[in-house]
Structures are given as C-alpha cells and as structure tokens.
Design a protein around this motif. Structure first.
Motif, mmCIF file in Angstrom:
data_model
loop_
_atom_site.group_PDB
_atom_site.id
_atom_site.type_symbol
_atom_site.label_atom_id
_atom_site.label_comp_id
_atom_site.label_asym_id
_atom_site.label_seq_id
_atom_site.Cartn_x
_atom_site.Cartn_y
_atom_site.Cartn_z
ATOM 1 N N GLY A 1 0.821 -1.197 0.000
ATOM 2 C CA GLY A 1 0.000 0.000 0.000
ATOM 3 C C GLY A 1 0.855 1.246 0.000
ATOM 4 N N LEU B 1 -4.854 6.926 -1.905
ATOM 5 C CA LEU B 1 -4.533 5.565 -1.490
ATOM 6 C C LEU B 1 -4.218 4.707 -2.707
ATOM 7 C CD1 LEU B 1 -6.640 6.847 0.608
ATOM 8 C CD2 LEU B 1 -7.120 4.512 1.284
ATOM 9 N N GLU B 2 -3.244 3.817 -2.554
ATOM 10 C CA GLU B 2 -2.939 2.809 -3.569
ATOM 11 C C GLU B 2 -2.853 1.448 -2.897
ATOM 12 O OE1 GLU B 2 0.623 3.835 -5.665
ATOM 13 O OE2 GLU B 2 0.066 5.963 -5.809
ATOM 14 N N VAL B 3 -3.505 0.456 -3.491
ATOM 15 C CA VAL B 3 -3.507 -0.908 -2.960
ATOM 16 C C VAL B 3 -3.065 -1.858 -4.067
ATOM 17 C CG1 VAL B 3 -4.908 -2.774 -1.992
ATOM 18 C CG2 VAL B 3 -5.347 -0.395 -1.315
ATOM 19 N N VAL C 1 -5.029 -4.322 3.530
ATOM 20 C CA VAL C 1 -4.186 -3.169 3.189
ATOM 21 C C VAL C 1 -5.022 -1.898 3.150
ATOM 22 C CG1 VAL C 1 -2.735 -2.143 1.398
ATOM 23 C CG2 VAL C 1 -2.517 -4.585 1.926
ATOM 24 N N LEU C 2 -6.184 -1.969 2.510
ATOM 25 C CA LEU C 2 -7.042 -0.794 2.403
ATOM 26 C C LEU C 2 -7.508 -0.315 3.774
ATOM 27 C CD1 LEU C 2 -8.632 1.224 0.676
ATOM 28 C CD2 LEU C 2 -10.486 -0.465 0.559
ATOM 29 N N LEU D 1 -4.752 1.616 5.462
ATOM 30 C CA LEU D 1 -4.549 2.937 4.879
ATOM 31 C C LEU D 1 -5.680 3.886 5.262
ATOM 32 C CD1 LEU D 1 -3.323 2.033 1.269
ATOM 33 C CD2 LEU D 1 -1.930 2.599 3.268
ATOM 34 N N SER E 1 -8.519 7.378 -5.012
ATOM 35 C CA SER E 1 -7.579 6.438 -5.602
ATOM 36 C C SER E 1 -7.833 6.403 -7.102
ATOM 37 C CB SER E 1 -7.743 5.036 -5.002
ATOM 38 O OG SER E 1 -6.722 4.165 -5.463
#
Length: 336
Positions: A73, A88-90, A105-106, A109, A123
């Motif tokens: 993440g 956010l990046e997953v 992970v999300l 974050l 995102s």
C-alpha cells in the motif's frame, strides 16, 4: 472469499530490502495493465524514498501466514494543498487475490488517513477499454464510487513524428503573434511568476468530475523545490510555454522522463488560459516539448498522458499528434 491471515506493517523506504519487496508486489500487480506502467527497480529505489515537503508518504506491506509479502500500500497525505484529501494505492499479487489481502491493506490505509483528519479518500484504478478489471471491481465493492473518468493514451515516438511536419504546415499561421518557449529542468526566471499563477488555477480549469479538489497555491519557492526534487530523483523535466504578444506566459505543457530508464515519458499537465485559447497553442507547445524530448532522449519510445472524455479540445490535440487510447483510468472517491 477465503480468509487469509494478512499482517499489514509500515516499512521504512530507506530499508532497501523492504522497499524491494514492496516494489515487487506493485510490479506483479501492474503486469495486467495495457503497457509497462510500473517504474523499474532502478528508478523506484531512487525516487520512492525521496522525501517531499508538500506531502507525507506512507508505504506498507502485507505478509501472509508463511511470511510472504503478498500486498502493498501507499498513502499520500497532502500538506501544501487539499488537506481534506488522502490518496490511497492498494496492490496485491495476482495469486493472493480474493483472500482478504487487499481489504486488509485498504483498511490500514483508511485508518491512517482518518486518524490524520482526512474526510475524502481517493484512488485511481485502471481497466481495459470496455471491460472491468480486478481494481475496478475491488473499488466498487469497498464503497469507492467513480468520481472522474479519464482515458490513458500513448503516442509511439518511433512512428508518430513522421506526421508532425504536416501539423506544422497546417498550423503555422494559427498561433499569430504568440510564441513558444521551451525549457528543461528549470522554468526561465522571467516566466516563474506567470507559471506559478497557472499552476495555482490548473485544477479549477481541467475536468475533475466529482473529486473534492480545492485550489492549489504555488510560488517560486515551491516551484524551485519541485525542480530540485526532479533533479535529485533522476528525472528530466521538459516543458514549453506559450508566450502572449505582451511577453507574458499564458500556457504551458510539461512532461518528465527518468534518466536511467528513458523509454517512457509522462505528461504532467497542459493548460492554456481561457482568454488566450483559439490559437492552437496547446498543439504548438506539445509538438515543441515532444521534439525536444526526442533530442534529449532519442531512445524514448512512448509518451503517456491522460484526459477526461469530456475534454474535447485536448483530446483533439492528442489525436492529431498520434495518441491512442490504451486503457481507462477511473478516479474513485469515498467520503468519510
């Protein structure tokens, strides 16, 4: 859905072994995209750890019960502008999907963003033209509706320039008394003030859909810090300015390329102030910057850009230059 035990931890980007594991997850997850969009390790190991004064970056990894890194993440907390937003990046390796890794992970974050006072989480996810992707389905299932739609486009620098001479002949008289000034790495001193003013209004003049983007604030200090960050991270910044008859810059375009892997360049933004539109300045600036890119990096193969479908004028410019749509880019947003 299977229940995979996933432990999410923050990593120190200065720890190269941990950063490599993070990078490998993103690289594996990005292989399904329409082109090689993930930066090479040689690029990432220099660029990713470099601190930025305008935002805080948090990197995380998720490990399974066998201590294998299966998720990653990245959280951007904006400091200079838009303090209500978090980006956010997953990423999840393909063989560990639909087992709760991405959700873990999300959730981590999101908790970090909310703890920092953020009220809008955004995102970007990508999908083939006319189809869904694991990313679009994941975002929809996690309460992230689409707020803005764009198309990712590439121009092939090995073939497209052959047609640019005809564009020059066709558009020669359109820019009238305007001129185009190129720059590399640093904006010319005499145009810094006008350039910062254009950056400050950029987000309000391009289609952003329902994204909660507020105004930006740029000055010479912030611009010079950005220029230096590009240099320090091994990126060359190539741009062009449209200059009005009175000598004031009234438009810009800019792109960047990594020095250690110059095969692929990316456009950051293009803008012509409304009162100066109608002179085909965007096309003139883009032709200038792309040609200069090829002079500096003759091995560059593609340039990437993104445009909203409703941005008819910019889409026409890109189509004339040879850009072709390769995927959809969906900006999603969740309010908390």
């Amino acid at each position: 859905m299977l229940d995979l035990a996933a432990t999410v931890t923050e990593i120190d980007p200065a720890d190269e072994r941990a950063l490599r594991a993070w990078w490998e997850v993103g690289e594996a997850a990005s292989r399904e995209r329409a082109y090689d969009a993930w930066p090479t390790w040689e690029v990432a190991r220099v660029a990713v750890p470099r601190p930025r004064p305008d935002l805080d970056v948090v990197l995380t990894v998720a490990t399974d019960a066998d201590d294998r890194v299966v998720g990653a993440g990245r959280l951007h907390l904006f400091r200079a502008d838009n303090p209500q937003l978090a980006d956010l990046e997953v990423y999840v390796v393909p063989d560990a999907r639909r087992q709760g890794v991405g959700s873990a992970v999300l959730a981590d974050l999101e908790a970090r963003a909310v703890a920092d006072g953020r009220t809008a989480l955004v995102s970007t996810t990508y999908a083939p033209v006319g189809a869904e992707s694991p990313g679009t389905m994941f975002c929809a299932a996690r309460g992230y509706p689409v707020a803005s739609r764009e198309e990712t486009k590439l121009v092939d620098l090995r073939t497209a320039p052959a047609g640019w001479g005809e564009l020059d002949r066709r558009e020669a008289d359109r820019i009238a008394a305007y001129s185009v000034v190129g720059f590399e790495r640093r904006v010319p001193d005499e145009h810094v003030e006008a350039f910062c003013a254009m950056l400050s209004v950029f987000s309000s003049m391009v289609p952003t859909g329902d994204l909660e983007l507020g105004p930006a604030s740029w000055d010479a200090e912030r611009l010079h810090a950005t220029e230096q960050r590009f240099l320090d991270s091994g990126r060359t910044w190539v741009g062009a300015l449209a200059v009005a008859p009175d000598g004031t810059a009234c438009g810009f375009t800019e792109l960047s390329v990594h020095d250690v892997d110059p095969r692929h360049a990316s456009v950051g933004g293009t803008l012509v102030l409304p009162e100066h539109r109608g002179h085909h300045l965007a096309l003139a600036m883009k032709l200038h910057s792309h040609r200069r890119l090829l002079e500096l990096f003759p091995g560059c193969e593609h340039v990437e850009t993104g445009n909203a479908g409703v941005n008819a004028a910019m889409n026409a410019v890109n189509e004339a230059m040879g850009y072709r749509v390769v995927e959809r880019a969906l900006d999603v947003q969740k309010r908390v």
